[in-house]
Design a protein around this motif. Structure first.
Motif, mmCIF file in Angstrom:
data_model
loop_
_atom_site.group_PDB
_atom_site.id
_atom_site.type_symbol
_atom_site.label_atom_id
_atom_site.label_comp_id
_atom_site.label_asym_id
_atom_site.label_seq_id
_atom_site.Cartn_x
_atom_site.Cartn_y
_atom_site.Cartn_z
ATOM 1 N N LEU A 1 0.826 -1.209 0.000
ATOM 2 C CA LEU A 1 0.000 0.000 0.000
ATOM 3 C C LEU A 1 0.864 1.265 0.000
ATOM 4 O O LEU A 1 0.421 2.321 -0.420
ATOM 5 C CB LEU A 1 -0.939 0.013 1.215
ATOM 6 C CG LEU A 1 -2.009 -1.087 1.204
ATOM 7 C CD1 LEU A 1 -2.844 -1.034 2.475
ATOM 8 C CD2 LEU A 1 -2.911 -0.964 -0.017
ATOM 9 N N GLN B 1 -4.117 -5.244 -6.592
ATOM 10 C CA GLN B 1 -4.417 -3.808 -6.717
ATOM 11 C C GLN B 1 -4.577 -3.377 -8.167
ATOM 12 O O GLN B 1 -5.329 -2.464 -8.469
ATOM 13 C CB GLN B 1 -3.275 -2.991 -6.108
ATOM 14 C CG GLN B 1 -3.494 -2.624 -4.685
ATOM 15 C CD GLN B 1 -2.350 -1.761 -4.183
ATOM 16 O OE1 GLN B 1 -1.196 -1.962 -4.553
ATOM 17 N NE2 GLN B 1 -2.677 -0.804 -3.350
ATOM 18 N N PHE C 1 -9.840 -2.150 0.425
ATOM 19 C CA PHE C 1 -8.778 -3.055 0.859
ATOM 20 C C PHE C 1 -9.351 -4.275 1.583
ATOM 21 O O PHE C 1 -9.074 -5.405 1.213
ATOM 22 C CB PHE C 1 -7.772 -2.334 1.761
ATOM 23 C CG PHE C 1 -6.691 -3.250 2.242
ATOM 24 C CD1 PHE C 1 -5.682 -3.649 1.379
ATOM 25 C CD2 PHE C 1 -6.706 -3.757 3.533
ATOM 26 C CE1 PHE C 1 -4.698 -4.534 1.797
ATOM 27 C CE2 PHE C 1 -5.722 -4.644 3.963
ATOM 28 C CZ PHE C 1 -4.724 -5.024 3.084
#
Ligand SMILES: Nc1ncnc2c1ncn2[C@@H]1O[C@H](COP(=O)(O)OP(=O)(O)O)[C@@H](O)[C@H]1O
Ligand code: SF4
Ligand SMILES: [Mg+2]
Lengths: 310, 337
Positions: free
Chosen positions: A121, A199, A218
């Motif tokens: 992230l 992602q 998420f």
């Protein structure tokens, strides 16, 4: 479903039989016997001992006796401490090893998933670099180097935790960390690349286009999909922790099955070596089966039996 | 007609290792209530980046809106806060993407994926959300919605998945639906069904649609207005009639010629425009089409052509519009599939 499980169980038994036979053959092909290293025993005593352990019989007979006992879950008696059965030795040592192993797995999984996700992230930013450096260290430093290091500083110099031995929970902390280090690094790396991969998937863009906040994207979309690779390496991970325990239990003098196994290899205690080998094999085979079941349970795309046995 | 969205002089760039990509270079268009605007152009012309800018979903880094405004309901979306965008995405503007096979989360049931946005935006409870999701599945023509609701995407065909995407995009009753090549990945027969479905739903809901496509046949079927994009710019825009029958731009002529025609045998080669689109790392100073344009003049390579207003609705950016240019006459054969 039932057909698949039955098929898997039959296959597992077949693998076990092959492993048991191989272990038997290997044991018998090593020169020397358990009594070679002792000081010279009287002729008659040696004969009696050989007879007691069926070592005087022809090999095929020995094999049949061994298989018959195995089918009754009887792994025989230790030669060095002849009052104790191999079953007892396992029953004594395994819970200790299991506690250590489970703690190590939990550390590796929980921390690894958190660290790997954080790195992904914060891709190409400080947290990512820091975590990746740690992971590379974790992969390159062997546990037999790390363990004495932990003992020296945390156990001795700063005197925070016991250096070695087995008793209360504090005794389990250092060995668990030492044991978890490599798997933790592996899980972190895998989780990072997996989150990065997920992602970039189209369905994440879809989730964002729905206006969901990043946290929900998420937790509900990235995490669940990113975790599959972790489940698939659970089998090898458990195997790694198991072999790691041989070294770690020895270094921390923990009365687990791993330490016992290593000592008995040096003592050429045939029944114990064979028994524990077979026990470990059965354990790993079973773990792999459980991992496969878990996989089919969490991934709706995989139906039992469709993913064929390797 | 009430104006719903106005994109004004939009510029988007991507910082890549190879350099700066000028993906969108001064795009302007408007969208009215209830209408369908088609954006056509070859792949790489900046259509998707334009659409993603409206949603503010440009991957950043490397992407960035460097200039321009996107006016929607009195706000400039380029300047809007992240929080504001969360409230607009999926609730006031919905999107359908090109590939229905990869655009749905494989580990979440289809029903949940539709409900999720509803619960988040409309603050309704699970029961109401479920009712609405079932209603949407029925609306997009999915048989046995009660049963399908609990299934995972892999249990649906491509066409059915695109229907689910439509149900999801429209569940919150958005003002605008952006459909980025919604039928490109589907079989021809399924393509027609999906387009028809979008039109039917539009009639009921009065949603304005921005339809992105590289297929002029699709445009003729569903859109009222067309914007032709090339090299990060809109080169011609107008009502479908104008662009199809009275086109003034050589690139549009090329697109028309490369369209399959009814009087053509199936095995006959289409006539593609020779050459490749401009390099967006270092875009030419003049007309982006100059290198491939059979009518290119000296000035075309040097200077960007101004936009000429051909009619109140028809605009074209081409030096041929300049009174000093030699008139050309290109008969465009159009044949709608
Ligand atoms: N994430 C990205 N990073 C770098 N370049 C991008 C990115 N997305 C799009 N581009 C560039 O922007 C240009 C326009 O792309 P796009 O809008 O996807 O074209 P299309 O008209 O086919 O939808 C292309 O040249 C592409 O290389
Ligand atoms: S401006 Fe020049 S190069 Fe561009 S389309 Fe018109 S004639 Fe062709
Ligand atoms: Mg595109």
């Amino acid at each position: 479903m039932l057909r698949y499980v039955v098929k898997r169980i039959l296959l597992m038994l077949l693998s076990l039989w092959v492993i048991a036979t191989l272990t038997f053959v290997l044991m018998k092909s090593i020169p020397g016997d358990p009594f070679t290293s002792e000081k010279k025993l009287p002729e008659q005593t040696l004969k009696n001992l050989m007879a007691h352990y069926h070592l005087d019989k022809p090999l095929p007979t020995q094999y049949l006796i061994y298989m018959k006992n195995l089918a009754n879950f009887d792994l025989g008696f230790s030669i060095k401490s002849s009052t104790r059965s191999v079953n007892e030795i396992i029953a004594d040592g395994f819970p200790v090893s299991a506690q250590l192993g489970i703690q190590a797995i939990l550390i590796a999984l929980i921390l690894g998933i958190i660290m790997g996700s954080t790195a992904a992230l914060r891709h190409n930013r400080l947290p990512d670099y820091a975590i990746m450096v740690l992971a590379v260290i974790g992969i390159s430093i062997p546990s037999f180097v790390l363990a004495p290091f932990l003992q020296k500083y945390i156990g001795w110099q700063w005197d925070l935790l016991p250096i070695a031995g087995w008793g209360d929970f504090t005794h389990t902390i250092l060995p668990s960390i030492a044991l978890a280090f490599l798997p933790l690094a592996l899980v972190t790396r895998l989780m990072r690349s997996s989150v990065l991969d997920v992602q970039g998937q189209d369905y994440i863009r879809t989730a964002q286009a729905k206006g969901l906040p990043p946290v929900r994207v998420f937790t509900h979309h990235i995490l669940r999909n990113a975790i599959f690779p972790i489940i698939t390496i659970m089998g090898p991970l458990v195997a790694g922790i198991l072999t790691g325990s041989f070294v770690i239990e020895k270094i921390f003098s923990i009365p687990g099955l791993g330490k016992r196994f290593v000592e008995d290899i040096f003592n050429r205690d045939y029944p114990v070596i064979m028994g524990v080998t077979i026990f470990y094999s059965a354990f790993l085979i079973l773990m792999n089966f459980i991992v496969d079941l878990v996989y089919t349970w969490v991934d709706p795309r995989v139906k039992l039996g469709e993913r064929e046995v390797e | 007609m009430a104006r719903l969205l106005e994109v004004d002089n939009l510029h988007v760039t991507f910082e890549t290792y190879a350099g700066k990509v000028h993906a969108v270079r001064g795009v302007s268009f408007t969208l009215n209530k209830g209408e369908t605007l088609a954006i056509v152009g070859e792949s790489g012309s900046g259509k998707s980046v334009t659409a993603q800018s409206i949603m503010r979903l440009i991957p950043s880094p490397p992407g960035k809106i460097t200039e321009g405004r996107i006016l929607f309901e009195g706000d400039d979306l380029v300047q809007a806060s992240k929080k504001k965008m969360l409230r607009i995405r999926g609730s006031k503007i919905g999107v359908i993407f090109q590939d229905p096979m990869t655009s749905l989360n494989p580990t979440m049931t289809v029903g949940k994926q539709i409900m999720e946005g509803l619960i988040w935006h409309q603050k309704i409870n699970r029961h109401e959300a479920q009712k609405r999701a079932l209603e949407m599945l029925r609306l997009v023509g999915i048989p046995n919605p009660e049963q399908r609701f609990h299934q995972y995407p892999h249990e649906f065909s491509g066409g059915m998945r695109q229907r689910v995407m439509i149900a999801m995009a429209l569940a919150s009753d958005p003002k605008i639906l952006i459909a980025d090549e919604p039928t490109t990945a589907l079989d021809v027969t399924i393509q027609a069904q999906i387009l028809e479905l979008m039109q039917e739903i539009q009639k009921e809901t009065e949603t304005a649609i921005i339809l992105i496509t590289h297929d002029l046949g699709v445009v003729a079927e569903v859109a009222q207005r067309v914007a032709v994009m090339y090299g990060g710019k809109i080169v011609e825009t107008g009502e479908v009639e104008e662009v199809f029958y009275r086109s003034r731009h050589p690139y549009t002529w090329g697109l028309m010629a490369s369209m399959p025609r009814l009087d053509q045998r199936r095995d006959q080669e289409l006539e593609p425009i020779p050459g490749t689109p401009p390099d967006l790392y270092d875009p030419p100073p003049g007309c982006p089409f100059a290198d491939r344009c059979p009518y290119a003049m000296f000035i075309c390579h040097e200077q960007m052509p101004e936009t000429t207003q051909v009619s109140p609705t028809h605009q074209v950016a081409c030096w041929l519009e300049d009174p000093r240019a030699t008139p050309v006459n290109k008969e465009v054969k159009v044949n709608i599939r």
